[in-house]
Design a protein around this motif. Structure first.
Motif, mmCIF file in Angstrom:
data_model
loop_
_atom_site.group_PDB
_atom_site.id
_atom_site.type_symbol
_atom_site.label_atom_id
_atom_site.label_comp_id
_atom_site.label_asym_id
_atom_site.label_seq_id
_atom_site.Cartn_x
_atom_site.Cartn_y
_atom_site.Cartn_z
ATOM 1 N N SER A 339 0.838 -1.192 0.000
ATOM 2 C CA SER A 339 0.000 0.000 0.000
ATOM 3 C C SER A 339 0.876 1.247 0.000
ATOM 4 O O SER A 339 1.741 1.414 0.873
ATOM 5 C CB SER A 339 -0.904 0.009 1.232
ATOM 6 N N HIS A 340 0.636 2.142 -0.955
ATOM 7 C CA HIS A 340 1.406 3.381 -1.029
ATOM 8 C C HIS A 340 1.072 4.310 0.135
ATOM 9 O O HIS A 340 1.951 5.039 0.630
ATOM 10 C CB HIS A 340 1.148 4.089 -2.359
ATOM 11 N N ALA A 341 -0.178 4.307 0.572
ATOM 12 C CA ALA A 341 -0.557 5.164 1.703
ATOM 13 C C ALA A 341 0.181 4.753 2.967
ATOM 14 O O ALA A 341 0.735 5.595 3.692
ATOM 15 C CB ALA A 341 -2.068 5.107 1.926
ATOM 16 N N LEU A 342 0.218 3.460 3.236
ATOM 17 C CA LEU A 342 0.918 2.980 4.418
ATOM 18 C C LEU A 342 2.424 3.144 4.275
ATOM 19 O O LEU A 342 3.133 3.426 5.254
ATOM 20 C CB LEU A 342 0.563 1.522 4.682
ATOM 21 N N GLU A 343 2.921 2.955 3.061
ATOM 22 C CA GLU A 343 4.356 3.145 2.827
ATOM 23 C C GLU A 343 4.758 4.591 3.134
ATOM 24 O O GLU A 343 5.782 4.841 3.783
ATOM 25 C CB GLU A 343 4.698 2.812 1.376
ATOM 26 N N PHE A 344 3.945 5.550 2.677
ATOM 27 C CA PHE A 344 4.229 6.957 2.955
ATOM 28 C C PHE A 344 4.285 7.206 4.460
ATOM 29 O O PHE A 344 5.200 7.849 4.972
ATOM 30 C CB PHE A 344 3.163 7.845 2.317
ATOM 31 N N PHE A 345 3.304 6.681 5.168
ATOM 32 C CA PHE A 345 3.244 6.903 6.606
ATOM 33 C C PHE A 345 4.411 6.205 7.303
ATOM 34 O O PHE A 345 4.948 6.709 8.297
ATOM 35 C CB PHE A 345 1.908 6.397 7.151
#
Length: 461
Positions: A339-345
């Protein structure tokens, strides 16, 4: 050296330090973030965090991040071009991302009922310090002063400035000394393995010997009166280090065994008959991972009294961690999605950890700031949510730029150290052409990129 020669050296060093402008710009940005954190921490309108306890909202916010994770989930069809990569860099960032989200929501909504699970998350962070750095040192054999200082800066630079400017005790940022110690413990263990190469040629034997020596040192310190040395710093540090006394070591052990795990996963995903073989092994691995998590929960995790659970935690935290890793990498497809969202976080975990104290919450994480009028403890839920979203947006943006400028600082410092080393090695400074075009050998090192008793000052992990 005479004063004149020192001044000459300093002028030459300054003029040849090609990343100095980036360094100075980064410090200006960091100063702005520190000022924002100071204002946020001393925000005049706030209320005690205990009055914000809300279990339903804790679960709602975790559903929100789950939806965001699923929406931003992407499959990299070429992800296995170099062979199947379980627990890839993207996946570790994703892992840190969802744990950090839950950790912050646990603080914000006072979700004490997931205390044991949050303890597992904190230990997972420290586990990854041993896991990732062991693999780095085993592959790169880079035991240089530059590496050590670069990593120290990455972990400590911004948190220590926050402590200085805002006045927060380092005890509250306990994850910082935990990660720092974990890094140097891993570096020392890998260096012992490197030295043993003179006497033990097979890599497996020398690595196991070094890891065994590291375990012995851990036992001699943590299981004897020597551990009381930590009380010299504070009872809080004593408790936090005791809670994660073997987390780095388990990470080192896992890092050592990971190459064999990768070979096994690659084998069962390629050996004929492919489809049947893969399905059987994937289902078995996933089921075994789930069984480990359930075993931990029913035997240990469901214990409600933290004073009963905490003494057991350092010895059993690895059970759900290994269970999660087995489930997350149960098939070739699962190793290729994240997940890109979780990776960013996940990439801003350190910064969100320290800034939650001053921007998302305030008064050293003890209060909830009231930015929108009417969002106090008795305010309407929609107004309180808007207040949370506003402070959250500022908080995440500040964390993102804090990380970005910390990395610039880290790289600039490494650049400077390499410049000094080159001068003392050759007695000359880079030529103008070399300095302008960056042909000098100055590799930049980046990171492989929680009443005062021994149980901790409060319920927070």
């Amino acid at each position: 050296m005479t004063q004149r020669s020192i001044e000459t050296f300093a002028r030459n060093l300054w003029s040849h330090w090609k990343s100095r402008d980036d360094f100075l710009k980064a410090q200006k940005h960091v100063a702005g973030i520190l000022a924002l954190a100071f204002v946020g921490n001393n925000w005049p309108a706030s209320y005690p965090r205990d009055e914000n306890e809300n279990a339903p909202m804790f679960w709602v916010m975790n559903v929100v991040i789950l939806v965001a994770a699923l929406v931003t989930m992407q499959h990299d069809a070429n992800g296995s071009a170099r062979g199947i990569q379980p627990l890839s860099r993207d996946q570790t960032e994703e892992w840190k991302g969802w744990m950090q989200w839950a950790f912050i929501m646990y603080h914000y909504f006072r979700a004490r009922f997931v205390y044991n699970e949050i303890r597992i998350f904190v230990s997972s962070y420290v586990f990854m310090t041993g896991w990732g750095n062991w693999q780095y040192f085993e592959k790169k054999r880079d035991f240089s002063l530059e590496r050590a200082i670069s990593m120290w800066l990455r972990i400590n630079y911004f948190p220590l400035l926050l402590c200085l400017v805002v006045g927060t005790k380092l005890d509250d940022f306990y994850i910082v000394p935990l990660h720092t110690t974990g890094f140097f413990v891993t570096m020392a263990t890998a260096y012992v393995a490197h030295v043993l190469e003179r006497f033990i040629k097979p890599a497996v034997q020398r690595n196991l010997a070094a890891i065994g020596i590291s375990l012995l040192v851990h036992i001699l310190f943590y299981e004897t009166r020597a551990v009381n040395f930590l009380k010299f710093f504070s009872d809080e540090i004593f408790f936090r280090f005791q809670a994660d006394k073997y987390s780095t070591w388990f990470g080192i052990l896992a890092g050592f065994g990971w190459s064999y795990v990768k070979k096994a996963i690659q084998f069962y995903n390629t050996a004929p008959p492919a489809t049947l073989h893969q399905n059987i092994v994937s289902v078995t691995q996933g089921a075994a991972g789930l069984a480990l998590i359930l075993f931990w929960y029913f035997m240990f995790g469901s214990i409600q009294d933290k004073f009963t659970y905490n003494p057991m935690h350092p010895y059993i935290f690895w059970i759900p961690v290994f269970g999660y890793l087995m489930m997350r990498n149960a098939s070739k497809y699962l190793t290729e999605v994240h997940s890109h969202a979780l990776e960013f976080f996940g990439r801003i975990t350190l910064e969100t950890y320290v800034l939650q104290f001053h921007l998302f919450m305030c008064r050293d994480v003890k209060h909830i700031p009231i930015v929108i009028p009417g969002s106090g403890p008795t305010g309407h839920i929609l107004v309180k949510i808007l207040n949370m979203l506003l402070t959250g947006a500022v908080f995440v943006a500040a964390a993102y730029y804090a990380r970005k400028n910390t990395v610039v600082t880290q790289d600039s410092a490494t650049d400077l150290m390499n410049l000094v080393r080159q001068y003392y090695r050759t007695g000359t400074w880079p030529s103008a052409e070399e300095n302008e075009e960056g042909d000098v050998d100055v590799p930049l090192v980046r990171k492989q990129e929680s009443p005062n008793t021994s149980e901790g000052k409060n319920d927070d992990v």
